[in-house]
Design an enzyme around this catalytic site. Structure first.
Site, mmCIF file in Angstrom:
data_model
loop_
_atom_site.group_PDB
_atom_site.id
_atom_site.type_symbol
_atom_site.label_atom_id
_atom_site.label_comp_id
_atom_site.label_asym_id
_atom_site.label_seq_id
_atom_site.Cartn_x
_atom_site.Cartn_y
_atom_site.Cartn_z
ATOM 1 N N GLY A 69 0.707 -0.178 -1.037
ATOM 2 C CA GLY A 69 -0.631 0.284 -0.674
ATOM 3 C C GLY A 69 -0.612 1.257 0.498
ATOM 4 O O GLY A 69 -1.356 2.242 0.516
ATOM 5 N N THR A 70 0.232 0.986 1.473
ATOM 6 C CA THR A 70 0.256 1.852 2.657
ATOM 7 C C THR A 70 0.646 3.275 2.284
ATOM 8 O O THR A 70 0.025 4.244 2.738
ATOM 9 C CB THR A 70 1.234 1.277 3.707
ATOM 10 N N GLN A 173 -8.310 -4.555 -2.166
ATOM 11 C CA GLN A 173 -8.807 -5.935 -2.188
ATOM 12 C C GLN A 173 -9.950 -6.111 -3.190
ATOM 13 O O GLN A 173 -10.529 -7.199 -3.268
ATOM 14 C CB GLN A 173 -9.285 -6.350 -0.789
ATOM 15 N N THR A 231 12.804 8.215 -6.592
ATOM 16 C CA THR A 231 12.978 7.310 -7.733
ATOM 17 C C THR A 231 12.144 6.056 -7.504
ATOM 18 O O THR A 231 12.257 5.432 -6.449
ATOM 19 C CB THR A 231 14.474 6.937 -7.865
ATOM 20 N N CYS A 315 -0.250 -7.363 8.283
ATOM 21 C CA CYS A 315 0.612 -6.374 8.940
ATOM 22 C C CYS A 315 0.394 -6.343 10.442
ATOM 23 O O CYS A 315 1.188 -5.766 11.166
ATOM 24 C CB CYS A 315 0.391 -4.989 8.341
#
Ligand SMILES: Cc1ncc(COP(=O)(O)O)c(C=O)c1O
Length: 369
Positions: A69-70, A173, A231, A315
């Protein structure tokens, strides 16, 4: 172990773990290779892209796979903003969105955070007032990771479309908790994260509307149609596909999850917790403040009792700093952020686990009574 941290990462369903394990065994080749081994790996990646399209009402080729996601949030913010003069967000955003926006300010952009009134997500009216002719991007999440607040993203999208400003929706979310049909949302970019829907960590997708320019943030090969070099993790993407295939089952379990969350929340309130919530919220989370406690101390004490919980975004855990989301929602009540406890549930959460979690919390809180 009682696991009530589903907003940080969800347990892998057996079909997800199987799909990833099979990929490790049979599809370890580079999916960009033209030979048979490469084609086997590529077919798994493309199958996940098709499943994304089917489940979210979008064209498969409009998704860019990323390493989580980041990375998807960074790619969206930095890739859409260009040489931005003015960008808009709110203090509710995840650091994955806020930090790249703040990086833009170091290059001269102005970051405007919309006001939060009465502990609610930003109003559409406040967005309409803040938009300027030189606004390069608006980034507003669908569902908040800490409180579960549901934002009026369809209204944000209408306002942004009318002013021709791209709207980035972090839906990390929201997918799997709400019915998310991208064809009806009219956003410009949407982030989807595998580890919030029963998929593995380290896999996500950024959906970008057709024709919208997206500057790559990683420079290298021409993978993902030149939009994301490198990749990909084929096994993680195979698991992501298996998790996406189960989205309807996940959505169908939301009513039961809500009933368990409510039961847990009622017990926590009886134990002195004050709920941090907005009017509309998803069923998977309760966020409470236990005045007199420090959130990180509470989480550590619950961990000793075998209960996995958090005091805010995973995080930021371990930093010991109070949640910036709760600080922004309750600026006059700092104790709420300092003593926050986030308990988040999933389809696997059983009634017995809820009862055991309540007992664990009761034992921890009794030590201070
Ligand atoms: C709303 C939101 N956006 C972005 C992210 C970042 O995703 P990842 O942990 O996959 O990098 C998270 C993770 O918790 C999140 O909750």
């Amino acid at each position: 172990l009682i696991y009530l941290d589903h907003h940080a990462a969800t347990p892998l369903a057996p079909s997800v773990a199987d799909a990833s394990a099979r990929a490790h065994e049979h599809a370890w080749a580079n999916p960009a290779s033209v030979h048979a081994a490469g084609r086997a790996a590529r077919s798994l990646v493309e199958q996940t892209r098709r499943t994304l399209g089917e489940q979210l009402g979008a064209a498969p080729n409009d998704f860019v796979f990323t390493s989580g996601g980041t990375e998807a949030c960074n790619l969206a913010v930095l890739g859409l903003a260009g040489r931005a003069r003015h960008v808009i967000a709110s203090a509710l955003e995840h650091p994955a969105v806020l930090a790249p926006l703040r990086a833009l300010t170091a290059r001269g952009a102005e970051l405007e955070l919309l006001p939060l009134e009465a502990a609610e997500p930003p109003s559409p009216e406040s967005l309409a007032r803040a938009l300027r002719d030189d606004t390069a991007v608006v980034a507003l999440q669908w569902v908040n990771h800490e409180t579960g607040a549901i934002a009026p993203v369809a209204e944000y999208a209408k306002i942004c479309r009318a002013r021709a400003v791209p709207l980035l929706v972090d839906a990390s979310q929201a997918i799997g908790k709400l019915d998310c049909d991208l064809s009806r949302l009219d956003a410009s970019a949407v982030v989807i994260t595998a580890s919030k829907i029963g998929g593995p960590t380290g896999a996500a997708a950024l959906w970008v509307e057709r024709g919208r320019e997206l500057a790559p943030t990683l420079h290298g090969g021409a993978q993902e149609r030149g939009r994301r070099a490198g990749t990909p993790d084929v096994a993680a993407l195979a698991g992501f596909g298996a998790a996406l295939a189960q989205l309807p089952d996940r959505l169908a379990s939301m009513a039961q999850i809500g009933a368990r969350r409510d039961q847990l929340e009622r017990a926590c309130v009886e134990l002195g917790g004050v709920v941090n919530r907005s009017r509309a919220r998803v069923n998977t989370v309760t966020n409470l403040s236990l005045r007199g406690w420090r959130g990180d101390v509470l989480v550590a004490a619950l961990d000793v009792e075998g209960l996995c919980a958090s005091s805010g975004a995973a995080c930021s855990s371990g930093l010991g700093a109070p949640s910036p989301v709760l600080q922004a929602l309750y600026p006059d009540e700092p104790w709420r952020a300092e003593s926050a406890l986030r308990l988040s549930l999933g389809p696997e959460t059983s009634e017995d686990e809820v009862a055991a979690a309540i007992a664990a919390l009761r034992r921890v809180l009794a030590r201070r009574a």
